[in-house]
Scaffold this motif. Structure first.
Motif, mmCIF file in Angstrom:
data_model
loop_
_atom_site.group_PDB
_atom_site.id
_atom_site.type_symbol
_atom_site.label_atom_id
_atom_site.label_comp_id
_atom_site.label_asym_id
_atom_site.label_seq_id
_atom_site.Cartn_x
_atom_site.Cartn_y
_atom_site.Cartn_z
ATOM 1 N N LYS A 56 0.886 -1.090 0.065
ATOM 2 C CA LYS A 56 0.003 -0.146 -0.001
ATOM 3 C C LYS A 56 0.923 1.224 0.244
ATOM 4 N N PRO A 57 0.777 2.269 -1.009
ATOM 5 C CA PRO A 57 1.575 3.391 -0.937
ATOM 6 C C PRO A 57 1.094 4.313 0.136
ATOM 7 N N LYS A 58 2.163 5.210 0.672
ATOM 8 C CA LYS A 58 2.151 6.111 1.355
ATOM 9 C C LYS A 58 1.241 7.210 1.166
ATOM 10 N N GLY A 59 0.315 7.465 2.065
ATOM 11 C CA GLY A 59 -0.711 8.370 1.733
ATOM 12 C C GLY A 59 -2.038 8.108 1.287
ATOM 13 N N TRP A 60 -2.094 6.722 1.075
ATOM 14 C CA TRP A 60 -3.216 6.035 0.450
ATOM 15 C C TRP A 60 -4.502 6.090 1.455
ATOM 16 N N ASP A 61 -4.446 5.822 2.588
ATOM 17 C CA ASP A 61 -5.346 5.922 3.779
ATOM 18 C C ASP A 61 -5.973 7.250 3.766
ATOM 19 N N ASP A 62 -4.968 8.271 3.662
ATOM 20 C CA ASP A 62 -5.275 9.619 3.987
ATOM 21 C C ASP A 62 -6.239 10.142 3.047
ATOM 22 N N ALA A 63 -5.709 9.496 1.587
ATOM 23 C CA ALA A 63 -6.459 9.977 0.142
ATOM 24 C C ALA A 63 -8.060 9.390 0.333
ATOM 25 N N ILE A 64 -8.122 8.164 0.702
ATOM 26 C CA ILE A 64 -9.490 7.571 0.585
ATOM 27 C C ILE A 64 -10.621 8.282 1.924
ATOM 28 N N SER A 65 -9.685 8.544 3.007
ATOM 29 C CA SER A 65 -10.445 8.953 4.247
ATOM 30 C C SER A 65 -11.034 10.364 3.616
ATOM 31 N N TYR A 66 -10.165 11.118 3.081
ATOM 32 C CA TYR A 66 -10.590 12.495 2.724
ATOM 33 C C TYR A 66 -11.715 12.460 1.598
ATOM 34 N N ALA A 67 -11.467 11.638 0.642
ATOM 35 C CA ALA A 67 -12.424 11.400 -0.420
ATOM 36 C C ALA A 67 -13.921 10.923 0.240
ATOM 37 N N ILE A 68 -13.899 10.195 1.149
ATOM 38 C CA ILE A 68 -15.239 9.609 1.752
ATOM 39 C C ILE A 68 -15.603 10.940 2.513
ATOM 40 N N LEU A 69 -14.949 11.745 3.300
ATOM 41 C CA LEU A 69 -15.256 13.019 4.070
ATOM 42 C C LEU A 69 -15.859 13.868 2.844
ATOM 43 N N ALA A 70 -15.113 14.001 1.748
ATOM 44 C CA ALA A 70 -15.913 15.018 0.896
ATOM 45 C C ALA A 70 -17.120 14.489 0.357
ATOM 46 N N LEU A 71 -17.555 13.030 -0.007
ATOM 47 C CA LEU A 71 -18.499 12.872 -0.587
ATOM 48 C C LEU A 71 -19.708 12.834 0.686
ATOM 49 N N SER A 72 -19.515 12.897 1.802
ATOM 50 C CA SER A 72 -20.498 13.115 3.034
ATOM 51 C C SER A 72 -20.931 14.443 2.829
ATOM 52 N N LYS A 73 -20.367 15.515 2.185
ATOM 53 C CA LYS A 73 -20.911 16.803 2.265
ATOM 54 C C LYS A 73 -21.329 17.012 0.659
ATOM 55 N N LEU A 74 -21.315 15.980 -0.181
ATOM 56 C CA LEU A 74 -21.740 16.176 -1.633
ATOM 57 C C LEU A 74 -22.708 15.134 -2.216
ATOM 58 N N PRO A 75 -23.900 15.402 -2.038
ATOM 59 C CA PRO A 75 -24.598 14.274 -2.502
ATOM 60 C C PRO A 75 -24.458 14.090 -4.144
ATOM 61 N N ARG A 76 -23.943 15.084 -4.707
ATOM 62 C CA ARG A 76 -23.805 14.814 -6.325
ATOM 63 C C ARG A 76 -22.428 15.252 -6.813
ATOM 64 N N ALA A 77 -21.637 14.138 -6.571
ATOM 65 C CA ALA A 77 -20.192 14.514 -6.871
ATOM 66 C C ALA A 77 -19.521 13.229 -7.373
ATOM 67 N N LYS A 78 -18.180 13.406 -7.906
ATOM 68 C CA LYS A 78 -17.570 12.626 -8.381
ATOM 69 C C LYS A 78 -16.003 12.978 -7.795
ATOM 70 N N VAL A 79 -15.426 11.832 -7.146
ATOM 71 C CA VAL A 79 -14.027 11.993 -6.451
ATOM 72 C C VAL A 79 -12.984 11.267 -6.831
ATOM 73 N N SER A 80 -11.857 11.535 -7.343
ATOM 74 C CA SER A 80 -10.752 10.518 -7.853
ATOM 75 C C SER A 80 -9.670 10.727 -6.740
ATOM 76 N N ALA A 81 -9.478 9.818 -6.428
ATOM 77 C CA ALA A 81 -8.478 9.552 -4.963
ATOM 78 C C ALA A 81 -7.138 8.861 -5.562
ATOM 79 N N SER A 82 -6.167 9.501 -5.480
ATOM 80 C CA SER A 82 -4.681 8.431 -5.635
ATOM 81 C C SER A 82 -4.130 8.933 -4.314
ATOM 82 N N PRO A 83 -2.783 8.473 -4.072
ATOM 83 C CA PRO A 83 -2.084 8.558 -2.926
ATOM 84 C C PRO A 83 -1.756 10.148 -2.461
#
Length: 648
Positions: A164-191
């Motif tokens: 697992k690359p460095k920063g992967w968990d932070d990126a996924i956690s932030y992506a899910i946080l963003a989606l919790s505030k955005l009912p219509r969105a596309k989030v592209s996450a990488s490390p």
């Protein structure tokens, strides 16, 4: 036999003689063949070995076995092995070359680029991409399901067995946080980058989301925001322009695009527009020639003199002042009717001169105080009307907030209930105000915290009152009070810190990362500002002059930036969203050839980590993948910090 006679010689049998000759011949042939084979083996082996050496394949071993040439050894890769076979084939027939070479293990291959693209809309949530095999996919799906328990979550992920690359968990956690505030969105996450493409309901919502998402991002994570606010749907499409003794003003202005807005405003300015104005750009225009009709109507009103012109979809009502010349009125109205596009219908009104002998006002009034209390007074047609108006007011303003003192009077106008209800609905848009309804006019004055309130009310009254509607709006906009717990704008925080450093620069002991005693007060002021600002994303940057070795300067600047971060932590400043980076001598702000310039270059800066611009037309990880394929392998953390700082 006589004594003198000789004894005849003894001869071998014929078959023995033949056999002996055959054996001797075979032996000679075998000797010759063995010599020839040995010679061929030596020649082939030498030729192939020389050819491999010329191609740089010293790793390959050659062994001749009769007519066969056997190649052994371990090639670094498949291409090298094939090149060795080709080189051997130039010296001997390829059918004689036997390939027994191995290929080196590929354990050191560059791991793939991991990324996940999450789409959330009314149809559900879907996630697609390539993730490390160590990722707990079930846990990830559970986290996405919690965003909307009723939504359908589609797992389209692929996995690869790499670390697992460095920063992967932070990126996924932030992506899910963003989606919790955005009912219509596309989030592209990488490390190292999270890109968010979303739609907000309004411009205010867009700005709020951008600020919240920027504050919430980890300082080590690059983010890109592309949040758009669609144009509102305006129903009805409304424009209202008035000319009085004080000049011209808009009560409402709608346009389908910037060009139409500019045309309408230019006509209003020619007609005496005074003071500020707003013109809402939105959807719902009844005709592409809306701006032309508005321009003609405003210019016609200006030619008449005073009055008002109201456009509600394709209906235009022009009301002149009572003392307007009938001849002028008829001329202007006739010209306007002939010039308007076909879809628009004009209703022109020239009121009768006012009669000063009226017995008493036929009116209904409603007042709303800043505390929200509403009082109803005036005349209503019957008990049913009074009950209906009272019920509506309590539903709109609250049962405990309404006091009714209206009385029933016979022979009220037929459309009186409609006018009163439309006026009360308009009053509900205001924080406080006064409504006055008469048979000829609806007047509303007051204060609103909504910039669009005046336009919305004008559209409402235009729609409810019908043709020949006449109403006056005197509405003042006041910005809503800031919440007591509202955080300062991040840009203001950055500016305040810069002001502190202009008067009291942060300094260190010579050649060390120890903050000098004279800088304690500056750090205390900065710490106080940062505590007020809350979780903003800040990079603390260390800079040096050019004296000394470049590597030593970089290390010193990093140590000093980290020292400032530690000092802030000691002052109980939450630093989770902060990072420290040293830039050494790479970003001078003055000439290093003078002592004064070197002094300016030795500094600490506090810089906001801002989102990177993202083009709306790009989807998914296209921009990231294009950037990655066009550059060298991933930079080090130090290089990444320098890149991010340079973007600011």
């Amino acid at each position: 036999m006589a004594r003198g006679d000789k004894k005849p010689l003894m001869r071998l049998p014929y078959f023995l003689t033949s056999a002996l000759i055959f054996v001797v011949s075979a032996g000679v042939c075998l000797l010759a063949a063995g010599f020839a084979v040995t010679k061929i083996e030596e020649t082939s082996e030498t030729a192939v070995r020389n050819a491999l050496s010329m191609q740089g394949h010293e790793w390959a071993e050659v062994q001749a076995d009769g007519l066969r040439v056997v190649l052994t050894g371990t090639a670094p890769d498949e291409a090298t092995r094939f090149n060795a076979l080709t080189a051997a084939g130039t010296q001997v027939d390829t059918s004689r070359v036997i390939d027994e070479m191995d290929i080196a293990p590929t354990a050191d291959l560059t791991p793939p680029k991991f990324s996940a693209e999450i789409l959330r809309n009314d149809s559900g949530i879907s996630v697609i991409g390539l993730v490390p095999a160590s990722v707990d996919r079930d846990a990830l799906m559970d986290r996405l399901q919690k965003l909307d328990p009723k939504a359908r979550v589609s797992d389209l992920l692929e996995t690869a067995d790499y670390k697992k690359p460095k920063g992967w968990d932070d990126a996924i956690s932030y992506a899910i946080l963003a989606l919790s505030k955005l009912p219509r969105a596309k989030v592209s996450a990488s490390p190292d980058l999270v890109k968010i493409t979303a739609i907000a309901d309004s411009q205010q919502e867009k700005e709020r989301l951008e600020q919240e998402l920027t504050r919430a991002a980890p300082p080590s994570l690059r983010i890109g925001l592309a949040i758009s606010a669609p144009r509102p749907v305006i129903t009805p499409f409304t424009l209202r322009y008035l000319i009085s003794e004080d000049g011209g003003q808009f009560d409402a202005c709608s346009a389908q695009d910037e060009k139409a807005r500019d045309t309408i405003v230019a006509a209003a300015q020619d007609a005496g527009l005074s003071g500020p104005y707003t013109c809402t750009i939105g959807l719902g225009v009844p005709s592409p020639r809306w701006a032309q009709a508005a321009e003609l109507s405003i210019r016609a009103l200006s030619e008449i003199g005073r009055g008002s012109v109201t456009m509600s979809d394709a209906d235009i009502t022009l009301i002149a002042e009572p003392n307007t010349s009938p001849a002028t009125f008829d001329k202007v109205v006739g010209e306007l009717e002939n010039a308007l596009p076909e879809v628009f219908a004009l209703h022109a009104v020239l009121p009768e001169p006012e009669n000063n002998e009226q017995a008493g006002p036929v009116e209904f009034t409603a007042t709303r105080s800043p505390e929200g209390l509403v009082q109803l007074r005036g005349r209503l047609g019957d008990d049913l009307q009074r009950d209906m108006i009272d019920s509506y007011a309590r539903a709109a303003f609250g049962s405990d907030q309404v006091h009714s003192a209206a009385r029933v009077v016979d022979q009220m106008p037929q459309d009186w209930p409609v006018r009163v209800l439309a006026g009360l609905e308009s009053l509900s848009w205001l924080n406080n105000g006064v409504l006055t309804v008469t048979p000829d006019k609806v007047e509303l004055t007051g204060v609103s915290n909504d910039e669009d309130a005046k336009a919305q009310i004008a559209g409402l009254l235009s729609d409810k009152l019908g043709d020949a509607q006449d109403f006056d709006l005197s509405i003042t906009y006041q910005p809503p009070p800031e919440p007591e717990d509202a955080l300062p704008d991040p840009e203001q925080c950055e500016s305040r810190i810069a002001e502190v450093q202009e008067t009291r620069k942060i300094t260190f002991e010579p050649g060390s990362a120890t903050v000098s005693s004279g800088s304690r007060d500056s750090l205390n002021q900065i710490a106080e500002i940062l505590r007020e600002c809350g979780p903003i994303r800040i990079e603390i940057q260390g800079h040096t002059d050019s004296q000394g070795r470049e590597e030593m300067n970089q290390q010193l600047s990093q140590s000093r930036a980290q020292s400032i971060l530690n000092e802030l932590r000691a002052r109980r400043v939450p630093t989770k969203s902060y990072s420290a980076a040293g830039y050494g001598e790479t970003q001078p702000i003055a000439d290093n050839d003078t002592e004064d310039g070197r002094e300016k270059n030795r500094r600490i800066e506090f810089r906001l980590i801002r989102p990177e611009p993202v083009a709306n037309q790009e989807t998914g990880l296209e921009a990231l993948e294009t950037q990655t394929s066009a550059t060298e392998p991933a930079p080090t953390e130090e290089e990444a910090s320098e890149t991010d700082a340079g973007d600011q």
